[in-house]
Motif scaffolding. Structure first.
Motif, PDB file in Angstrom:
ATOM      1  N   PRO A   9      58.957  33.279  13.267  1.00  0.00           N
ATOM      2  CA  PRO A   9      57.881  33.072  14.239  1.00  0.00           C
ATOM      3  C   PRO A   9      57.847  34.202  15.272  1.00  0.00           C
ATOM      4  O   PRO A   9      58.874  34.587  15.806  1.00  0.00           O
ATOM      5  N   ALA A  10      56.647  34.714  15.505  1.00  0.00           N
ATOM      6  CA  ALA A  10      56.466  35.783  16.488  1.00  0.00           C
ATOM      7  C   ALA A  10      55.495  35.301  17.559  1.00  0.00           C
ATOM      8  O   ALA A  10      54.397  34.846  17.252  1.00  0.00           O
ATOM      9  N   SER A  11      55.892  35.383  18.776  1.00  0.00           N
ATOM     10  CA  SER A  11      55.100  34.965  19.948  1.00  0.00           C
ATOM     11  C   SER A  11      54.497  33.579  19.739  1.00  0.00           C
ATOM     12  O   SER A  11      55.178  32.667  19.346  1.00  0.00           O
ATOM     13  N   ALA A  12      53.198  33.436  19.987  1.00  0.00           N
ATOM     14  CA  ALA A  12      52.547  32.128  19.909  1.00  0.00           C
ATOM     15  C   ALA A  12      51.894  31.880  18.546  1.00  0.00           C
ATOM     16  O   ALA A  12      51.352  30.805  18.310  1.00  0.00           O
ATOM     17  N   GLU A  13      51.935  32.851  17.649  1.00  0.00           N
ATOM     18  CA  GLU A  13      51.301  32.685  16.341  1.00  0.00           C
ATOM     19  C   GLU A  13      52.172  31.812  15.431  1.00  0.00           C
ATOM     20  O   GLU A  13      53.396  31.937  15.439  1.00  0.00           O
ATOM     21  N   PRO A  14      51.548  30.941  14.644  1.00  0.00           N
ATOM     22  CA  PRO A  14      52.332  30.135  13.702  1.00  0.00           C
ATOM     23  C   PRO A  14      52.871  31.019  12.574  1.00  0.00           C
ATOM     24  O   PRO A  14      52.260  32.029  12.227  1.00  0.00           O
ATOM     25  N   PRO A  15      54.016  30.660  12.007  1.00  0.00           N
ATOM     26  CA  PRO A  15      54.594  31.485  10.944  1.00  0.00           C
ATOM     27  C   PRO A  15      53.769  31.405   9.656  1.00  0.00           C
ATOM     28  O   PRO A  15      53.109  30.414   9.385  1.00  0.00           O
ATOM     29  N   ARG A  16      53.832  32.472   8.877  1.00  0.00           N
ATOM     30  CA  ARG A  16      53.193  32.499   7.562  1.00  0.00           C
ATOM     31  C   ARG A  16      54.222  32.027   6.536  1.00  0.00           C
ATOM     32  O   ARG A  16      55.426  32.156   6.745  1.00  0.00           O
ATOM     33  N   TYR A  17      53.725  31.489   5.422  1.00  0.00           N
ATOM     34  CA  TYR A  17      54.629  31.003   4.385  1.00  0.00           C
ATOM     35  C   TYR A  17      54.119  31.373   2.994  1.00  0.00           C
ATOM     36  O   TYR A  17      52.949  31.678   2.796  1.00  0.00           O
ATOM     37  N   VAL A  18      55.037  31.351   2.044  1.00  0.00           N
ATOM     38  CA  VAL A  18      54.742  31.525   0.629  1.00  0.00           C
ATOM     39  C   VAL A  18      55.567  30.486  -0.111  1.00  0.00           C
ATOM     40  O   VAL A  18      56.768  30.346   0.135  1.00  0.00           O
ATOM     41  N   GLN A  19      54.927  29.749  -0.998  1.00  0.00           N
ATOM     42  CA  GLN A  19      55.632  28.796  -1.844  1.00  0.00           C
ATOM     43  C   GLN A  19      55.415  29.229  -3.290  1.00  0.00           C
ATOM     44  O   GLN A  19      54.281  29.418  -3.720  1.00  0.00           O
ATOM     45  N   ILE A  20      56.501  29.404  -4.036  1.00  0.00           N
ATOM     46  CA  ILE A  20      56.439  29.837  -5.426  1.00  0.00           C
ATOM     47  C   ILE A  20      57.028  28.718  -6.275  1.00  0.00           C
ATOM     48  O   ILE A  20      58.163  28.293  -6.048  1.00  0.00           O
TER      49      ILE A  20
END
Length: 87
Positions: A9-20
């Motif tokens: 997580p960076a600052s106020a932005e929600p984290p990105r994800y990848v599901q494989i």
């Protein structure tokens, strides 16, 4: 086999994800699902079909390695017991 990867997580932005996810279908083929998006936001799902197990596993590993190089971290892994998963 299933892997869930996420960015830090960076600052106020929600984290990105990848599901494989790699699953065998009823006819003996293999399907590779790739879901990407922002946690709590929109997602994109892509699907690829493979006839051979080794080919499907190689594609799974290629996608995984590409995401790890982009800075994603493994949060959850299921069914990855060895180099070829469960038998």
């Amino acid at each position: 086999m299933r892997l869930y990867l996420q960015t830090m997580p960076a600052s106020a932005e929600p984290p990105r994800y990848v599901q494989i996810v790699l699953e065998q279908d009823l006819l003996g083929g293999w399907t590779l699902y790739r879901e990407t998006g922002t946690q709590g936001g929109r997602a994109t799902l892509k699907r690829d079909q493979y006839l051979e197990r080794d080919e499907a596993i190689a594609a799974f590993e290629k996608v995984r390695d590409a995401q790890l190089k982009r800075g994603y971290r493994v949060v959850f892994a299921q069914g990855v017991d060895g180099p070829y998963g469960r038998r």
